[in-house]
Design an enzyme around this catalytic site. Structure first.
Site, PDB file in Angstrom:
ATOM      1  N   ASP A   1      -3.398   3.558   8.027  1.00 32.71           N
ATOM      2  CA  ASP A   1      -2.201   3.954   7.286  1.00 32.71           C
ATOM      3  C   ASP A   1      -1.891   5.437   7.504  1.00 32.71           C
ATOM      4  O   ASP A   1      -1.473   6.141   6.586  1.00 32.71           O
ATOM      5  CB  ASP A   1      -2.345   3.631   5.800  1.00 32.71           C
ATOM      6  CG  ASP A   1      -2.408   2.130   5.540  1.00 32.71           C
ATOM      7  OD1 ASP A   1      -2.021   1.361   6.442  1.00 32.71           O
ATOM      8  OD2 ASP A   1      -2.835   1.724   4.445  1.00 32.71           O
TER       9      ASP A   1
ATOM     10  N   GLU B   1      -2.005  -4.963  -2.074  1.00 32.19           N
ATOM     11  CA  GLU B   1      -1.693  -5.941  -1.017  1.00 32.19           C
ATOM     12  C   GLU B   1      -2.135  -7.374  -1.339  1.00 32.19           C
ATOM     13  O   GLU B   1      -2.355  -8.177  -0.430  1.00 32.19           O
ATOM     14  CB  GLU B   1      -2.259  -5.497   0.342  1.00 32.19           C
ATOM     15  CG  GLU B   1      -1.655  -4.205   0.887  1.00 32.19           C
ATOM     16  CD  GLU B   1      -0.236  -4.349   1.432  1.00 32.19           C
ATOM     17  OE1 GLU B   1       0.282  -5.482   1.463  1.00 32.19           O
ATOM     18  OE2 GLU B   1       0.351  -3.312   1.820  1.00 32.19           O
TER      19      GLU B   1
ATOM     20  N   HIS C   1       0.800  -1.218   0.000  1.00 31.11           N
ATOM     21  CA  HIS C   1       0.000   0.000   0.000  1.00 31.11           C
ATOM     22  C   HIS C   1       0.835   1.271   0.000  1.00 31.11           C
ATOM     23  O   HIS C   1       0.287   2.369  -0.152  1.00 31.11           O
ATOM     24  CB  HIS C   1      -0.963   0.003   1.187  1.00 31.11           C
ATOM     25  CG  HIS C   1      -2.267   0.665   0.885  1.00 31.11           C
ATOM     26  ND1 HIS C   1      -3.398   0.507   1.664  1.00 31.11           N
ATOM     27  CD2 HIS C   1      -2.638   1.508  -0.113  1.00 31.11           C
ATOM     28  CE1 HIS C   1      -4.398   1.198   1.156  1.00 31.11           C
ATOM     29  NE2 HIS C   1      -3.963   1.831   0.077  1.00 31.11           N
TER      30      HIS C   1
ATOM     31  N   HIS D   1      -6.828  -0.914   8.024  1.00 31.78           N
ATOM     32  CA  HIS D   1      -5.905  -0.039   8.747  1.00 31.78           C
ATOM     33  C   HIS D   1      -6.078   1.403   8.300  1.00 31.78           C
ATOM     34  O   HIS D   1      -6.577   1.674   7.203  1.00 31.78           O
ATOM     35  CB  HIS D   1      -4.464  -0.484   8.490  1.00 31.78           C
ATOM     36  CG  HIS D   1      -4.237  -1.947   8.750  1.00 31.78           C
ATOM     37  ND1 HIS D   1      -4.362  -2.903   7.761  1.00 31.78           N
ATOM     38  CD2 HIS D   1      -3.930  -2.609   9.885  1.00 31.78           C
ATOM     39  CE1 HIS D   1      -4.124  -4.104   8.286  1.00 31.78           C
ATOM     40  NE2 HIS D   1      -3.861  -3.945   9.571  1.00 31.78           N
TER      41      HIS D   1
ATOM     42  N   ASP E   1      -7.417  -1.736  -0.256  1.00 29.03           N
ATOM     43  CA  ASP E   1      -6.497  -2.736   0.270  1.00 29.03           C
ATOM     44  C   ASP E   1      -7.306  -4.010   0.486  1.00 29.03           C
ATOM     45  O   ASP E   1      -8.337  -3.991   1.166  1.00 29.03           O
ATOM     46  CB  ASP E   1      -5.917  -2.225   1.596  1.00 29.03           C
ATOM     47  CG  ASP E   1      -4.809  -3.105   2.147  1.00 29.03           C
ATOM     48  OD1 ASP E   1      -4.889  -4.335   1.989  1.00 29.03           O
ATOM     49  OD2 ASP E   1      -3.875  -2.552   2.765  1.00 29.03           O
TER      50      ASP E   1
ATOM     51  N   HIS F   1       4.339   1.077   4.283  1.00 31.84           N
ATOM     52  CA  HIS F   1       2.979   0.765   3.820  1.00 31.84           C
ATOM     53  C   HIS F   1       1.935   1.112   4.885  1.00 31.84           C
ATOM     54  O   HIS F   1       0.739   1.117   4.582  1.00 31.84           O
ATOM     55  CB  HIS F   1       2.853  -0.695   3.366  1.00 31.84           C
ATOM     56  CG  HIS F   1       2.704  -1.709   4.462  1.00 31.84           C
ATOM     57  ND1 HIS F   1       2.097  -2.929   4.266  1.00 31.84           N
ATOM     58  CD2 HIS F   1       3.096  -1.700   5.763  1.00 31.84           C
ATOM     59  CE1 HIS F   1       2.114  -3.624   5.397  1.00 31.84           C
ATOM     60  NE2 HIS F   1       2.711  -2.902   6.312  1.00 31.84           N
TER      61      HIS F   1
ATOM     62  N   ASP G   1      -9.990  -0.195   3.829  1.00 32.72           N
ATOM     63  CA  ASP G   1      -8.813  -0.810   4.445  1.00 32.72           C
ATOM     64  C   ASP G   1      -9.124  -1.178   5.899  1.00 32.72           C
ATOM     65  O   ASP G   1      -9.899  -0.497   6.576  1.00 32.72           O
ATOM     66  CB  ASP G   1      -7.666   0.216   4.421  1.00 32.72           C
ATOM     67  CG  ASP G   1      -6.289  -0.391   4.598  1.00 32.72           C
ATOM     68  OD1 ASP G   1      -6.177  -1.449   5.238  1.00 32.72           O
ATOM     69  OD2 ASP G   1      -5.319   0.211   4.110  1.00 32.72           O
TER      70      ASP G   1
ATOM     71  N   ASP H   1      -6.895  -6.319   2.391  1.00 34.70           N
ATOM     72  CA  ASP H   1      -7.072  -6.722   3.785  1.00 34.70           C
ATOM     73  C   ASP H   1      -8.256  -6.011   4.440  1.00 34.70           C
ATOM     74  O   ASP H   1      -8.602  -6.280   5.590  1.00 34.70           O
ATOM     75  CB  ASP H   1      -5.790  -6.571   4.603  1.00 34.70           C
ATOM     76  CG  ASP H   1      -5.399  -5.136   4.936  1.00 34.70           C
ATOM     77  OD1 ASP H   1      -6.265  -4.247   4.978  1.00 34.70           O
ATOM     78  OD2 ASP H   1      -4.203  -4.904   5.183  1.00 34.70           O
TER      79      ASP H   1
END
Length: 299
Positions: free
Chosen positions: A126, A271, A99, A124, A226, A139, A122, A228
């Site tokens: 980030d 990712e 990412h 997360h 992303d 990332h 996402d 994830d």
């Protein structure tokens, strides 16, 4: 949406410490992304991969920023490429890679919009910087960098100014945030739909609110997805899986609603790690979601 699409792969695996995500663009291509989007009536051209220069790669960790130099150089190249795609009047579709490549994508898009909006799909935030990151992995920093926070080597790519504003960002699917990220979200008032909000409101309402919010304030919207963000059951081939994520069907609904809104002006899917995947399942999920984003319907 723009019917002319230019696709670029970025085989970057230097923004984190698990190898294999550099094969993500190849896995997505193998899953049939070109054919999928072409079938929907788009003129899509695959321009190949950005070269990731690893000659300077060592075990350096400059100011708690792992692989700062090669990550910077790759994102500079990506920003120039995205900028040239915009000049041609095409839709940039970027395949990751980790990412950290969002730094270059958003930097390349920022010169073409006064108020670029970002949907950050996402698990997360980030939003870390070298000062807040537990790992030093870049990332986990691209959204912060795009907001003008972090090391100047990264924040000045394609111009010494913040590429986006916090009020123009919506994070969807967050369920793992570091303390520094939580502090920034509270201070900035950034819109974040955690899994708690998504469970309470439902994905349809979350997307309805997000679309209405961005369409009234932004002249372009970048989707940074992303894999994830999805639950590991649906997308196992990612480097930082977090249980309790968005479902396959919720993610399709989100993409379908964005397609109906006709507001997305660029997108990246990142990712995908084939080494950690099950029979290329995660790459196939990525391609299926791209299909929905570009308007694929059952009838």
């Amino acid at each position: 949406m723009n019917r002319n699409v230019t696709m670029i792969g970025v085989p970057m695996d230097l923004g984190q410490n698990r190898r294999g995500v550099d094969m993500g663009p190849s896995a997505i291509r193998y899953a049939g992304v070109l054919e999928r989007i072409r079938t929907l009536g788009y003129n899509i051209e695959d321009k190949g991969d950005i070269q990731v220069k690893k000659e300077t790669l060592g075990n350096e960790n400059i100011h708690n920023l792992s692989n700062l130099d090669p990550v910077t150089e790759t994102n500079k190249s990506l920003a120039r490429t995205v900028s040239s795609i915009n000049k041609e009047g095409h839709f940039p579709l970027i395949l990751g890679g980790d990412h950290s490549i969002a730094i270059g994508t958003i930097a390349g898009m920022s010169g073409y919009f006064d108020n670029l909006g970002v949907i950050w799909y996402d698990a997360h935030g980030d939003l870390n910087t070298a000062d807040t990151s537990p790992s030093g992995n870049i990332h986990g920093m691209p959204l912060a960098v795009s907001l003008g926070l972090g090391h100047p080597t990264l924040t000045t790519i394609n111009g010494d100014f913040p590429k986006i504003k916090p009020e123009n960002v919506i994070i969807i699917g967050a369920r793992e945030l570091d303390e520094g990220e939580k502090d920034y979200i509270r201070q900035s008032g950034m819109n974040v739909y955690t899994m708690h909000e998504i469970d309470r409101l439902g994905m349809s309402e979350v997307m309805h609110q997000s679309i209405n919010y961005l369409k009234d304030r932004c002249d372009g919207v970048h989707l940074s997805l992303d894999l994830d963000g999805l639950d590991p059951h649906d997308a196992p081939g990612v480097g930082t899986p977090v249980l309790g994520g968005l479902t396959y069907r919720e993610s399709h609904l989100a993409m379908e609603m964005l397609a109906e809104a006709k507001m997305v002006t660029s997108a990246e899917f990142v990712e995908v790690n084939p080494i950690l995947d099950e029979k290329n399942k995660t790459a196939e999920v990525a391609v299926a979601l791209m299909g929905s984003l570009f308007g694929e319907k059952l009838k």
